[in-house]
Scaffold this motif. Sequence first.
Motif, short mmCIF file in Angstrom:
data_model
loop_
_atom_site.label_atom_id
_atom_site.label_comp_id
_atom_site.label_asym_id
_atom_site.label_seq_id
_atom_site.Cartn_x
_atom_site.Cartn_y
_atom_site.Cartn_z
N ARG A 1 10.39 46.64 -60.98
CA ARG A 1 9.87 47.26 -59.91
C ARG A 1 8.45 47.23 -59.82
NH1 ARG A 1 12.26 52.15 -61.01
NH2 ARG A 1 10.09 53.41 -61.60
N VAL A 2 8.04 47.38 -60.99
CA VAL A 2 6.22 47.35 -60.78
C VAL A 2 5.85 45.98 -60.48
CG1 VAL A 2 4.13 47.32 -62.40
CG2 VAL A 2 5.94 49.25 -62.65
N PHE A 3 6.37 44.89 -61.08
CA PHE A 3 6.03 43.56 -60.53
C PHE A 3 6.22 43.10 -59.09
CE2 PHE A 3 6.92 39.14 -59.83
CZ PHE A 3 5.73 38.47 -60.36
N VAL A 4 7.40 43.69 -58.64
CA VAL A 4 7.62 43.49 -57.15
C VAL A 4 6.61 44.47 -56.16
CG1 VAL A 4 9.22 43.75 -55.15
CG2 VAL A 4 9.92 42.65 -57.31
N THR B 1 -0.52 56.02 -62.76
CA THR B 1 -2.05 55.44 -62.65
C THR B 1 -2.08 53.96 -62.76
OG1 THR B 1 -1.96 56.09 -65.24
CG2 THR B 1 -2.45 57.94 -63.81
N VAL B 2 -3.33 53.69 -62.72
CA VAL B 2 -3.74 52.22 -62.76
C VAL B 2 -3.35 51.45 -64.23
CG1 VAL B 2 -5.36 50.45 -62.44
CG2 VAL B 2 -5.30 52.09 -60.77
N PRO B 3 -3.65 52.29 -65.16
CA PRO B 3 -3.35 51.55 -66.56
C PRO B 3 -2.08 51.27 -66.89
CG PRO B 3 -4.82 53.33 -67.02
CD PRO B 3 -4.34 53.43 -65.53
N PRO B 4 -0.80 51.87 -66.66
CA PRO B 4 0.89 51.56 -66.85
C PRO B 4 0.93 50.42 -65.88
CG PRO B 4 0.70 53.91 -66.61
CD PRO B 4 -0.95 53.25 -66.16
N VAL B 5 0.28 50.30 -64.68
CA VAL B 5 0.62 49.17 -63.67
C VAL B 5 0.32 47.65 -64.15
CG1 VAL B 5 0.63 48.40 -61.31
CG2 VAL B 5 1.09 50.99 -61.84
N LEU C 1 -3.88 46.54 -57.54
CA LEU C 1 -3.16 47.77 -58.38
C LEU C 1 -3.16 48.74 -57.95
CD1 LEU C 1 -5.06 46.24 -61.87
CD2 LEU C 1 -2.65 46.31 -61.46
N LYS C 2 -4.29 49.27 -57.47
CA LYS C 2 -4.37 50.83 -56.88
C LYS C 2 -3.31 51.31 -56.02
CE LYS C 2 -6.64 54.76 -56.09
NZ LYS C 2 -5.87 55.83 -56.70
N LYS C 3 -3.00 50.17 -55.09
CA LYS C 3 -1.89 50.36 -54.02
C LYS C 3 -0.44 50.41 -54.44
CE LYS C 3 -4.31 48.33 -50.09
NZ LYS C 3 -4.46 47.38 -48.98
N ALA C 4 -0.30 49.69 -55.55
CA ALA C 4 0.72 49.48 -56.28
C ALA C 4 0.99 50.95 -57.08
CB ALA C 4 1.15 48.38 -57.25
N ALA C 5 0.22 51.43 -57.67
CA ALA C 5 0.03 52.52 -58.67
C ALA C 5 0.32 53.82 -57.71
CB ALA C 5 -1.29 52.68 -59.40
#
Length: 79
Positions: free
Chosen positions: A52-55, A73-77, A63-67
């Motif tokens: 889900r994170v990858f897609v 937050t950005v680090p887990p993504v 990264l920011k938009k996906a997070a």
Amino acid sequence: MTLLQTLISISNQEKLLTIYRVKKHNLIFCLFLKIYYKIVIEVIMFISKAMRVFVTLYQEGSLKKAADKLCLTVPPVSK
């Protein structure tokens, strides 16, 4: 007690022991399956979260938009 009665008694005791062993093995097997399925479900959930994170990262392009979309937050993504 006659010899025949003794043999029947021993035979019944052996049957009970056999039933006990079978139940014991079935219980151990059931516990093994329960633990195995729990591990499998945890792995599937981990993989599905990673997918889900990858897609989402692919769709959003940053990264920011996906997070933000995943409420993370950005680090887990980024991992």
